[in-house]
Design an enzyme around this catalytic site. Sequence first.
Site, PDB file in Angstrom:
ATOM      1  N   ASP A   1       0.822  -1.209   0.000  1.00 22.95           N
ATOM      2  CA  ASP A   1       0.000   0.000   0.000  1.00 22.95           C
ATOM      3  C   ASP A   1       0.857   1.260   0.000  1.00 22.95           C
ATOM      4  OD1 ASP A   1       0.816  -0.757   2.627  1.00 22.95           O
ATOM      5  OD2 ASP A   1      -0.623   0.653   3.486  1.00 22.95           O
TER       6      ASP A   1
ATOM      7  N   GLU B   1       0.268  -1.206   5.717  1.00 23.20           N
ATOM      8  CA  GLU B   1       1.334  -0.671   6.574  1.00 23.20           C
ATOM      9  C   GLU B   1       1.096   0.792   6.913  1.00 23.20           C
ATOM     10  OE1 GLU B   1       5.080   1.225   7.781  1.00 23.20           O
ATOM     11  OE2 GLU B   1       3.893   1.708   6.032  1.00 23.20           O
TER      12      GLU B   1
HETATM   13 ZN   LIG Z   1       6.699   2.308   3.980  1.00 20.66          ZN
END
Ligand SMILES: [Zn+2]
Length: 490
Positions: free
Chosen positions: A121, A188
């Site tokens: 992401d 993340e």
């Molecule tokens: Zn990162």
Amino acid sequence: MKSIFKILLITAVALIIIMLAKTFMLTTEPVNRPDPIDININTDLVKNRLSKMVQFVTVSNQDPSKFDAKAFDEMHAYLEQTFPLVYEKLQHEVVNGHSLLFKWQGKNAELKPILLLAHQDVVPIPPEALSDWTHPPFSGLIDETFIWGRGTLDDKASLTGILEATTFLLKENFEPERTIYLAFGHDEEVGGVEGAAKIAALLKSRNIQLEYVLDEGGVISDGLIPGVDRRVAMIGIAEKGFTSLQLKVNAAGGHSSIPPKHTAIGTLSQAIVDLEANPFPANVKYSLKFFKTLAPYMSFSTKMVLANTWISKSLLESQLSKSATTSAMIRTTTAATMIKGGVKDNVLPPEADAIVNFRILPGDTADYVLAHVKKIINNPKIKVTPTRVGRNPSKVSPTDSDSFRQIATTIHQANGEGKDLIVAPYLVMGGTDARNFEDLTPNIYRFLFNETTPDDIKRYHNTNERISIENYVKVIRFYYQLMKNSNTLG
Ligand SMILES: [Zn+2]
């Protein structure tokens, strides 16, 4: 009387001799630089693949309803089509809908696996910043020097670089001695709870213990560290935690013509002033190894201070507190980030509140921060509450492990005959997915082989993110050699 002076003089001279001796003893560590990396990378091919990866808009938003599953699914299909050997030879599974886990079975089941971690992401583009991009953020435009776009640095170069390197090794019929896991979380940027945390839990449920985990987090500094003109490979050995606290004041409203001494806004402002005036105590402990590694390359006076922390610790801490960058490395930081209050120019504000964000140094905790803040503010009119569940700092990984040494050696190998490079353990200021793996190994390291200048570092999570084609090729070379070296680890 005379003899007292004599004793003092002798003591002073002895002290200076000891300090000088310690300063001169502070020397560089010998560099272990084995064979150069022998790999021929088709630059055109790999740059186009990374460009394509950037074009999948795999954005993580704070609002989970904005999650675009289709973008992730399409990216997975692209990966499978682009890296068929990886999908054919490695076991792969999708974890919690969108995270990816690959297992490359090693020959020797006795050896603990290694795990290379990256995330799929990226952070969103604020609409007001869109026009500042030289090239559209999801275009993946390639020019003479760079691949442009959101995710090139953070963290698709890592993800795609790992798969490119794996493909190279598979084509060479490389057989890993120890199992190699490749894990790619999908959230993340919003905490990693659904991605990396689930991958770690899955491995834990299978009773897997790892030799080490390598994630993003540190880079190769090219001018990022004041006073050091060498390039420095910063391997993250720990990361700070964070918590955000709301400070809230309620007061009687009313007309502003007969105001109290402090309105709600005034009371709140005083609290913020007090917090800024009373920073958290400095503790150089978690960055000392970093500075000591760099000391031989610094000015004589700095070197002397660093070589004699037995006597100069508070001097060092006050020196490091002067710059925002080094201050953040030695303390829990305080940043008032949001404030609101007041409804009309002639009405006393019935309420005012502010959010203060803290990045927590290892050794401190979110609970300690809350208690400390209440103590500094020391005003019962101000209600202090956490805005969400904070995150404590990570554990600190060892720098004397075989894993750390092997990563350091591989960095030198990937640097090859390039300019001088220092490898130093480093405290990562932001958060990474890596901390989720603390139950699986003590050896958690954070590093991406990407040479980063002060101009580059500004592009993380920001406008005009890009990676140079030259750097991206080095990323691939590094992962290639790291996996190869895992056969001789420990
Ligand atoms: Zn990162």
